[in-house]
Design a protein around this motif. Structure first.
Motif, PDB file in Angstrom:
ATOM      1  N   ARG A  47      -1.901  13.335  11.461  1.00 42.15           N
ATOM      2  CA  ARG A  47      -0.794  13.039  10.685  1.00 42.15           C
ATOM      3  C   ARG A  47      -0.423  12.181  10.126  1.00 42.15           C
ATOM      4  O   ARG A  47      -1.075  11.012   9.644  1.00 42.15           O
ATOM      5  N   TYR A  48       0.582  12.395   9.096  1.00 39.92           N
ATOM      6  CA  TYR A  48       1.282  11.393   8.468  1.00 39.92           C
ATOM      7  C   TYR A  48       2.060  11.107   8.094  1.00 39.92           C
ATOM      8  O   TYR A  48       2.664  11.828   8.489  1.00 39.92           O
ATOM      9  N   LEU A  58      -4.192   3.770   5.344  1.00 42.75           N
ATOM     10  CA  LEU A  58      -3.528   2.991   4.721  1.00 42.75           C
ATOM     11  C   LEU A  58      -3.992   1.538   5.013  1.00 42.75           C
ATOM     12  O   LEU A  58      -4.210   0.796   4.241  1.00 42.75           O
ATOM     13  N   SER A  59      -5.113   1.713   6.109  1.00 42.38           N
ATOM     14  CA  SER A  59      -5.400   0.612   6.857  1.00 42.38           C
ATOM     15  C   SER A  59      -6.829   0.237   5.994  1.00 42.38           C
ATOM     16  O   SER A  59      -7.194  -0.999   5.625  1.00 42.38           O
ATOM     17  N   GLY A  97       4.634  10.225  -1.858  1.00 37.76           N
ATOM     18  CA  GLY A  97       3.083  10.567  -1.385  1.00 37.76           C
ATOM     19  C   GLY A  97       3.373  10.578   0.425  1.00 37.76           C
ATOM     20  O   GLY A  97       4.450   9.425   1.232  1.00 37.76           O
ATOM     21  N   ARG A  98       2.456  10.848   1.050  1.00 31.21           N
ATOM     22  CA  ARG A  98       1.970  10.964   2.149  1.00 31.21           C
ATOM     23  C   ARG A  98       1.140  10.744   2.576  1.00 31.21           C
ATOM     24  O   ARG A  98      -0.033  11.208   1.663  1.00 31.21           O
ATOM     25  N   ALA A 111       0.593  -1.428  -0.126  1.00 23.67           N
ATOM     26  CA  ALA A 111      -0.245   0.606   0.134  1.00 23.67           C
ATOM     27  C   ALA A 111       0.776   1.049  -0.162  1.00 23.67           C
ATOM     28  O   ALA A 111       0.682   1.880  -0.464  1.00 23.67           O
ATOM     29  N   MET A 112       2.163   1.247   0.625  1.00 21.78           N
ATOM     30  CA  MET A 112       3.101   2.593   0.692  1.00 21.78           C
ATOM     31  C   MET A 112       3.493   2.390  -0.276  1.00 21.78           C
ATOM     32  O   MET A 112       3.436   3.488  -0.909  1.00 21.78           O
ATOM     33  N   LEU A 113       3.679   1.412  -1.053  1.00 21.45           N
ATOM     34  CA  LEU A 113       5.025   1.667  -2.880  1.00 21.45           C
ATOM     35  C   LEU A 113       4.174   1.738  -3.257  1.00 21.45           C
ATOM     36  O   LEU A 113       4.702   2.976  -4.588  1.00 21.45           O
ATOM     37  N   ALA A 114       2.354   1.502  -3.212  1.00 18.50           N
ATOM     38  CA  ALA A 114       1.552   2.082  -4.433  1.00 18.50           C
ATOM     39  C   ALA A 114       1.816   3.709  -4.763  1.00 18.50           C
ATOM     40  O   ALA A 114       2.062   3.966  -5.517  1.00 18.50           O
TER      41      ALA A 114
END
Lengths: 184, 93
Positions: B61-62, B20-21, B13-14, B6-9
Motif C-alpha cells: 500500500r502506497y 515513512l516510519s 512522491g508516493r 517526512a511526507m513533505l520531503a
C-alpha cells in the motif's frame, strides 16, 4: 494441565517471561503477526498492508515491529470489530422477515453453543481431574461447587440461547415463505 | 509532526508505511493511525501496488499527498517552525 500452565505463567520469574517474549517474537515473528492480524475484521485493508510491509522489514527489526503491530492490532482491530458488530446489530431486522435475520440467528446459535462448550467442557474436565491445583479439602470442595455451577450455567445458557435462536430462525423462514406466497 | 516533515520531503512522491516510519522515526503503532486520519480527512490517497508490478510476494500500500494534504501539512509545518516546543527538535536549523 491448563491451570498448571496459567499458574506457571503468573508465578514464573521476570527473566523467564522476558526470555519467552524474545523467543516468541524473535524466532517466530511471522506466525505472531498472522495471529495478531486475526483481531482485524476479515478483508480489512490493514491485513494486507501489514503482511506486505513485513517482507520489507529487516530481520533485526522484525521482533520490535511485530510487537508494535500486535499491540496496535489488539487495540484498533478489536475496536473496529466491535464497531462493525454494533452496526450489524443496529441494521438487524428484529422482526425476522429477511434472509439476513435468519442467518444472524443461526450465527448466534452456533456462537452460543461454541461459547458454552468451550467454557463448560474445560471447566467440567478440570473439575473431574481434581481441579489441577493443590487445594485443602474445604477450599477444594467449595471450588468444585463453583466450577460445577459455572460449567452448568454456561452450558445451560448456551443451550437455551441456541434453542431460542433456532426457533427464531425457523420463524423468520416461515415469515419469508409466507411473504413469497403473498407476492406470488 | 515528524510524519508531516517526512511526507513533505517528497511531496509529489508516493510513500509506504514502513519507509515513512523509518524516515520519520515514528513507531508503526503510532504511524498507521495517523495515516488513517489523513486518509479520512482527504490529505492523502492510497493505492496498491500488485506483486506482479513490484516483484514482491504481496501487494503493497502506497500513500500520496493530495493538494489539500500538501497545503495543510505545509501550514502545520510552517507553524511548527516557530513553535518553541518543536524548535531544535525536528532537524530544522
Amino acid at each position: 494441565m491448563m491451570n498448571e500452565l496459567i499458574n506457571e505463567a503468573f508465578t514464573a520469574p521476570i527473566w523467564t517471561k522476558a526470555f519467552a517474549a524474545v523467543v516468541i517474537f524473535g524466532l517466530a515473528p511471522y506466525p505472531v503477526l498472522r495471529l495478531s492480524l486475526l483481531f482485524w475484521p476479515k478483508g480489512h485493508d490493514r491485513h494486507e498492508e501489514y503482511l506486505g510491509e513485513f517482507e520489507h522489514v529487516s530481520y533485526a527489526k522484525r521482533p520490535i515491529w511485530v510487537a508494535d503491530v500486535a499491540a496496535r492490532s489488539v487495540i484498533d482491530g478489536t475496536t473496529i470489530r466491535a464497531r462493525a458488530i454494533k452496526t450489524r446489530m443496529s441494521e438487524f431486522n428484529w422482526h425476522g422477515s429477511t434472509r439476513s435475520s435468519s442467518r444472524t440467528a443461526r450465527t448466534v446459535a452456533i456462537g452460543a453453543a461454541a461459547v458454552g462448550v468451550s467454557v463448560g467442557l474445560p471447566a467440567l474436565a478440570i473439575d473431574r481431574s481434581g481441579g489441577g491445583t493443590v487445594q485443602t479439602s474445604e477450599s477444594g470442595s467449595g471450588g468444585d461447587i463453583i466450577l460445577l455451577v459455572v460449567a452448568g450455567a454456561a452450558i445451560g445458557v448456551s443451550l437455551l440461547l441456541a434453542i431460542a435462536s433456532v426457533a427464531w430462525s425457523a420463524r423468520a423462514r416461515r415469515a419469508r415463505r409466507a411473504a413469497t406466497r403473498t407476492d406470488a | 509532526m515528524r510524519v508531516a516533515i517526512a511526507m513533505l520531503a517528497d511531496p509529489m512522491g508516493r510513500q509506504y508505511g514502513y519507509a515513512l516510519s523509518q524516515t520519520s522515526h515514528v513507531r508503526s503503532g503510532v504511524l498507521y493511525p495517523i495515516l488513517d486520519r489523513m486518509l479520512e480527512d482527504g490529505w492523502v490517497t492510497d493505492e496498491w501496488e500488485m506483486p506482479e508490478e513490484s516483484g514482491a510476494k504481496r501487494p503493497r500500500r502506497y500513500y500520496t499527498l493530495t493538494d489539500l494534504g500538501r497545503r495543510e501539512l505545509g501550514a502545520v509545518a510552517a507553524s511548527a517552525k516557530t513553535d518553541p516546543r518543536f524548535v531544535g527538535r525536528l532537524g530544522w536549523a
